[in-house]
Design an enzyme around this catalytic site. Structure first.
Site, PDB file in Angstrom:
ATOM      1  CB  SER A 133      -0.917   0.004   1.227  1.00 29.18           C
ATOM      2  OG  SER A 133      -1.577   1.254   1.358  1.00 29.18           O
TER       3      SER A 133
ATOM      4  CE1 TYR B  58      -5.865   5.775  -3.032  1.00 27.29           C
ATOM      5  CE2 TYR B  58      -4.058   4.791  -1.792  1.00 27.29           C
ATOM      6  CZ  TYR B  58      -5.399   4.835  -2.135  1.00 27.29           C
ATOM      7  OH  TYR B  58      -6.261   3.932  -1.575  1.00 27.29           O
TER       8      TYR B  58
ATOM      9  CB  THR C 255      -5.553   3.250  -6.193  1.00 25.67           C
ATOM     10  OG1 THR C 255      -5.028   1.989  -5.762  1.00 25.67           O
ATOM     11  CG2 THR C 255      -6.971   3.393  -5.686  1.00 25.67           C
TER      12      THR C 255
ATOM     13  NE  ARG D 286     -13.051   4.817   3.075  1.00 23.93           N
ATOM     14  CZ  ARG D 286     -11.781   4.694   2.710  1.00 23.93           C
ATOM     15  NH1 ARG D 286     -10.835   4.610   3.627  1.00 23.93           N
ATOM     16  NH2 ARG D 286     -11.465   4.652   1.420  1.00 23.93           N
TER      17      ARG D 286
ATOM     18  CE  LYS E 244      -7.066  -2.467  -5.270  1.00 26.28           C
ATOM     19  NZ  LYS E 244      -7.969  -1.510  -4.594  1.00 26.28           N
TER      20      LYS E 244
ATOM     21  CG  HIS F  56     -10.934   1.839  -2.597  1.00 23.56           C
ATOM     22  ND1 HIS F  56     -10.054   2.592  -3.323  1.00 23.56           N
ATOM     23  CD2 HIS F  56     -10.475   1.869  -1.320  1.00 23.56           C
ATOM     24  CE1 HIS F  56      -9.110   3.062  -2.526  1.00 23.56           C
ATOM     25  NE2 HIS F  56      -9.344   2.620  -1.295  1.00 23.56           N
TER      26      HIS F  56
ATOM     27  CG  ASP G 289      -9.906  -5.692  -5.080  1.00 27.23           C
ATOM     28  OD1 ASP G 289     -10.998  -5.214  -5.437  1.00 27.23           O
ATOM     29  OD2 ASP G 289      -8.979  -4.974  -4.687  1.00 27.23           O
TER      30      ASP G 289
END
Length: 364
Positions: free
Chosen positions: A108, A131, A157, A166, A229, A253, A284
């Site tokens: 990551s 990113y 990404t 969130r 992604k 994601h 994924d």
């Protein structure tokens, strides 16, 4: 829960017991109503298997090749942030488990261990997630460091111009840990009294202007293959082919960005058809069983990436927990292939599954 976990799902409860609520909620949570979070898992259950009988399955070969790298099974480790919140050894423990399992880990961009620490921890094939920040020089430095330290691909990404809403992180006032990769470059500390500090940090740093034409900038600063992604539609898959990416990852994601997008397994085939075999399509979202891996491969994915279960294994039992998660999925995939009449990954075909829509249509 008594005894050792017998499937991947059981690691989640162990992780919940091991972690502070803020950290468990961060890993576990999705965006807004968490509709897509549930659908990512539930949609696999709507796909039926169609096994073949009287096939020689005395030997099963799970191995596959991704961008020229042979791995033991089509099961990779997805990029997930902040592993030191789950275990003191952080991404180093995860990387060692990946190496022991002979698979690829995507490190990551928001790793709590540095690019160099992970690279020196073990000998393995690794990809690096990217990113793009408003300060492009910071992103460029990370790409160059990854390339110097032997990472084999960049995973860009593309579904996060901002972080999704969130709500668990907002309630918990989630705080982003300091990331050693950015020491001397940028601080993750944000003066933000309300809601998630992580969301505020991302809003201030992520480059929301980054678009298709900017892939040329990335191509110009690295010789590594570039996978994108976050592709969910035929249209974006076609566009990705036009700009010349080296691979596509079908992903929402982990349902942490835009709620009410489709479960990734429901759009995988659409993307595979658009790509037409020109580059690898990886997948994924919601993989919890070997049967899930099998279904994704039958719909055209070359491999799956696993996120939350890896973190749950790490939180519960460290490096050993991550290895067990991968081993469990491999063992279940091997059994599924055996009972479905597929001696090798290449033998898994579209005819080995039937979707819910196909079953309903056949009843008309």
């Amino acid at each position: 829960m008594e005894g050792e976990p017998v499937n991947v799902n059981e690691f989640q409860e162990l992780a919940r017991l091991a972690l502070p609520k803020m950290y468990y909620d961060y890993y576990d949570g999705g965006a807004e109503d968490q509709y897509t979070l549930k659908e990512n898992v539930e949609s696999f259950r709507k796909i039926a298997l169609r096994p073949r009988i009287l096939v020689d399955v005395s030997r099963i070969d799970l191995s596959t090749i991704i961008l020229g790298h042979r791995i033991s099974a089509p099961i990779m480790i997805a990029p997930t942030a902040f592993h030191k919140l789950a275990h003191p050894q952080g991404e180093v423990a995860t990387a060692r488990a990946a190496a022991a399992s002979n698979t690829i880990m995507v490190l990551s961009y928001m790793s709590t261990c540095t690019v160099e620490e992970v690279a020196s921890s073990c000998n393995a094939v690794r990809f690096f997630q990217l990113y793009v920040y408003k300060r492009r020089d910071i992103s460029a430095q990370l790409v160059h460091r990854a390339e110097r330290n032997g990472y084999k691909a960049i995973v860009l990404t593309v579904d996060a111009p901002r972080l999704g809403r969130r709500e668990a992180d907002i309630k918990n006032k989630m705080i982003a840990p300091q990331l050693n990769n950015f020491e001397g470059l940028i601080s993750t500390k944000v003066d933000h009294d309300e809601g998630s500090n992580l969301e505020a940090f991302a809003k201030g740093t992520f480059d929301a202007s980054f678009c298709w034409r900017d892939l040329g900038w990335l191509r110009a600063i690295t010789n590594l293959p570039i996978l994108i992604k976050g592709v969910l539609t035929r249209e974006d898959a076609i566009k990705a082919m036009e700009v010349g990416v080296d691979g596509i990852i079908v992903s929402n994601h982990g349902a942490r960005q835009l709620d009410y997008t489709p479960a990734t397994i429901c759009v995988l085939e659409e993307v595979v058809h658009a790509v037409g075999g020109k580059v690898p399509v990886l997948f994924d979202g919601g993989v919890r069983r070997g049967t899930d891996v099998f279904k994704a491969l039958a719909l055209g994915a070359q491999a799956v990436l696993v996120g939350r279960p890896v973190v749950y294994g790490l939180a519960a039992k460290g490096e050993y927990g991550v290895k067990r998660v991968i081993e469990m999925l491999k063992d279940e995939l091997e059994l599924t292939m055996t009972l479905s009449g597929c001696p090798g990954v290449k033998d898994i075909s579209r005819s080995h599954i039937k979707t819910e829509q196909e079953r309903l249509h056949s009843m008309l």
